[in-house]
Scaffold this motif. Structure first.
Motif, PDB file in Angstrom:
ATOM      1  N   ASN A   1     -22.382 153.135  -3.020  1.00 51.46           N
ATOM      2  CA  ASN A   1     -22.623 151.768  -2.561  1.00 51.46           C
ATOM      3  C   ASN A   1     -23.703 151.703  -1.487  1.00 51.46           C
ATOM      4  O   ASN A   1     -24.403 150.695  -1.361  1.00 51.46           O
ATOM      5  CB  ASN A   1     -21.332 151.156  -2.026  1.00 51.46           C
ATOM      6  N   ALA A   2     -23.843 152.779  -0.706  1.00 51.33           N
ATOM      7  CA  ALA A   2     -24.857 152.801   0.348  1.00 51.33           C
ATOM      8  C   ALA A   2     -26.262 152.702  -0.241  1.00 51.33           C
ATOM      9  O   ALA A   2     -27.189 152.232   0.432  1.00 51.33           O
ATOM     10  CB  ALA A   2     -24.730 154.077   1.178  1.00 51.33           C
ATOM     11  N   SER A   3     -26.423 153.120  -1.500  1.00 57.00           N
ATOM     12  CA  SER A   3     -27.743 153.037  -2.134  1.00 57.00           C
ATOM     13  C   SER A   3     -28.207 151.588  -2.224  1.00 57.00           C
ATOM     14  O   SER A   3     -29.406 151.296  -2.117  1.00 57.00           O
ATOM     15  CB  SER A   3     -27.709 153.674  -3.527  1.00 57.00           C
ATOM     16  N   LEU A   4     -27.272 150.659  -2.430  1.00 56.59           N
ATOM     17  CA  LEU A   4     -27.620 149.242  -2.469  1.00 56.59           C
ATOM     18  C   LEU A   4     -28.198 148.795  -1.136  1.00 56.59           C
ATOM     19  O   LEU A   4     -29.240 148.135  -1.076  1.00 56.59           O
ATOM     20  CB  LEU A   4     -26.370 148.417  -2.800  1.00 56.59           C
ATOM     21  N   VAL A   5     -27.537 149.188  -0.059  1.00 58.20           N
ATOM     22  CA  VAL A   5     -27.967 148.781   1.273  1.00 58.20           C
ATOM     23  C   VAL A   5     -29.323 149.394   1.618  1.00 58.20           C
ATOM     24  O   VAL A   5     -30.258 148.701   2.043  1.00 58.20           O
ATOM     25  CB  VAL A   5     -26.920 149.176   2.326  1.00 58.20           C
ATOM     26  N   LEU A   6     -29.443 150.702   1.426  1.00 60.91           N
ATOM     27  CA  LEU A   6     -30.669 151.403   1.807  1.00 60.91           C
ATOM     28  C   LEU A   6     -31.869 150.931   0.998  1.00 60.91           C
ATOM     29  O   LEU A   6     -32.958 150.712   1.554  1.00 60.91           O
ATOM     30  CB  LEU A   6     -30.474 152.913   1.648  1.00 60.91           C
ATOM     31  N   LEU A   7     -31.673 150.765  -0.313  1.00 58.69           N
ATOM     32  CA  LEU A   7     -32.787 150.332  -1.158  1.00 58.69           C
ATOM     33  C   LEU A   7     -33.210 148.911  -0.818  1.00 58.69           C
ATOM     34  O   LEU A   7     -34.407 148.602  -0.773  1.00 58.69           O
ATOM     35  CB  LEU A   7     -32.403 150.436  -2.635  1.00 58.69           C
ATOM     36  N   SER A   8     -32.243 148.032  -0.571  1.00 61.75           N
ATOM     37  CA  SER A   8     -32.585 146.647  -0.246  1.00 61.75           C
ATOM     38  C   SER A   8     -33.325 146.562   1.087  1.00 61.75           C
ATOM     39  O   SER A   8     -34.273 145.787   1.230  1.00 61.75           O
ATOM     40  CB  SER A   8     -31.325 145.781  -0.215  1.00 61.75           C
TER      41      SER A   8
END
Length: 421
Positions: free
Chosen positions: A394-401
């Motif tokens: 789920n952290a990938s969503l935050v970091l990429l955004s």
């Protein structure tokens, strides 16, 4: 088998499908408005197949975000209710106002697109400006109707759009090796704003709020329902992602070789269809674009009503007078796209591409951080709080955004301040 019994069987199968699935089609159709059509077409015209990877990334982000939102709705509380618990009523209300600006921005470009499409279909007898205002008024009427009807309309629309564009992409003789190369991430010069727009219009942050509210409509209330949730999301995003890729392929295979370097007019993307299917395809394109844009207005503008109701500690009942009033006021403001054209100097095409990009740069990171916080909060999720593995995914969503917002902001500001594309 008689005609009547055959029809009854189809109706029965359809009803069973919508009893179990369909929510994802509302979410996907809400992002698949005029923005997706024009942004994908612009990407294909300017950069060929090089931004196909951005569609895949956007679908991945959208799936992850809505999976988090669904789990939050099933095991915890709606996302803005969580925000109120953590930030207080005042903080949550301010946040709701900031996020609602993005929804209104979407409504502005969507009403402009509907008005322009209808104006062209009418042969220019009526300008797009009054038709944009009229489309907003009609959206207010439709948006206060029942959820089930909206779900079926959006599902039919998405399947029809997929069929149209996949058919045209298949017969446009695209370069398969170039398409395959497009799945490898790259950022050719000047592509950041378009990449942000693709992700901003696909990983639609309002859906992160809507999913946590609407899971109840499908009767998804326990861990046993998660497989259905994920199948629903998988089916919906597969259709949406495939349609977006097909539009890029059509533009890259037909418009780009023909010498187009930008979307010169509202109907430029439709020329790709007309090249393959004939002039009647232009009418089909306009009707599809108008329907896609109009249908997107409703769920996107439901979001502010949910946001403000929950931020103030109220029950967000779509049938309530207050909910309908917030929705109607939001859509009415979003109908003022002619004023944006008049005073900001932005064309309809500029609005269609830039306003989703704004949401990808500003609103998506805010919603992503809030959602990640919620599903990792033990007080809210209890034993269903994210595991370490799920938290990393789920952290990938935050970091990429956040990365996308930081790298895309300068180009976005330059485009807006220079008068558009």
């Amino acid at each position: 088998m008689s005609y009547n019994s055959y029809g009854a069987k189809i109706r029965g199968t359809t009803s069973k499908f919508f009893e179990k699935y369909g929510l994802a089609f509302v979410m996907v159709a809400s992002y698949f408005g005029s923005g997706s059509v024009f942004i994908a077409s612009q990407a294909g015209v300017q950069f060929g197949y090089l931004l196909v990877w951005a569609v895949v990334g956007a679908v991945f982000i959208g799936f992850i975000g809505q999976d988090m939102s669904a789990r939050l709705g099933i095991f915890g509380v709606p996302l803005m209710t969580f925000a109120r618990r953590k930030l207080g009523t005042g903080g949550a209300t301010v946040l709701a106002a900031i996020l609602s600006v993005g929804c209104v921005a979407w409504a502005l470009e969507l009403t402009a697109a509907v008005g322009t499409g209808i104006s062209i279909l009418l042969g220019g007898v009526v300008g797009w400006q009054p038709l944009a205002v009229l489309s907003g008024a009609l959206a207010i009427v439709v948006g206060i109707q029942n959820y089930d009807g909206v779900e079926r309309i959006m599902t039919a629309m998405m399947i029809a759009l997929l069929a149209i564009y996949v058919t045209v992409a298949g017969v446009s003789s695209p370069s398969l090796s170039s398409i395959a190369a497009g799945f490898v991430p790259s950022l050719p010069g000047g592509s950041l704003t378009l990449a942000a727009a693709i992700i901003g219009t696909t990983a639609l942050w309002p859906n992160f709020f809507l999913e946590s509210n609407l899971v109840e409509e499908k009767g998804w209330t326990s861990a046993a329902d998660l497989p259905s949730v994920r199948r629903d999301l998988g089916i919906g995003y597969l259709v949406g992602g495939a349609t977006t890729v097909a539009i890029i392929v059509v533009a890259a295979a037909i418009l780009r070789p023909a010498g187009y370097t930008s979307l010169e007019t509202f109907i430029t993307p439709g020329r790709a269809l007309a090249e393959v299917l004939g002039d009647w395809a232009m009418v089909m394109f306009l009707l599809g674009t108008v329907a896609a844009a109009f249908n997107s207005i409703v769920p996107i503008m439901w979001t502010p009503a949910y946001l403000f109701q929950h931020a103030r500690g109220r029950t967000a009942d779509p049938g309530s007078r207050e909910f309908k009033l917030i929705y109607a006021v939001g859509v009415a403001i979003g109908s003022l796209s002619p004023l944006v054209n008049e005073f900001a100097g932005l064309s309809v095409i500029d609005m269609i591409i830039l306003f989703p990009a704004y949401n990808g740069i500003v609103s998506l990171p805010i919603a992503a951080v809030l959602l990640f916080w919620a599903v990792n909060d033990r007080e809210t999720m209890g034993e269903h709080k994210n595991s370490l593995r799920m938290a990393l995914v789920n952290a990938s969503l935050v970091l990429l955004s956040i990365y996308l917002a930081a790298t895309s902001l300068p180009g976005f500001v330059e485009t807006v301040t220079s008068g558009g594309f």
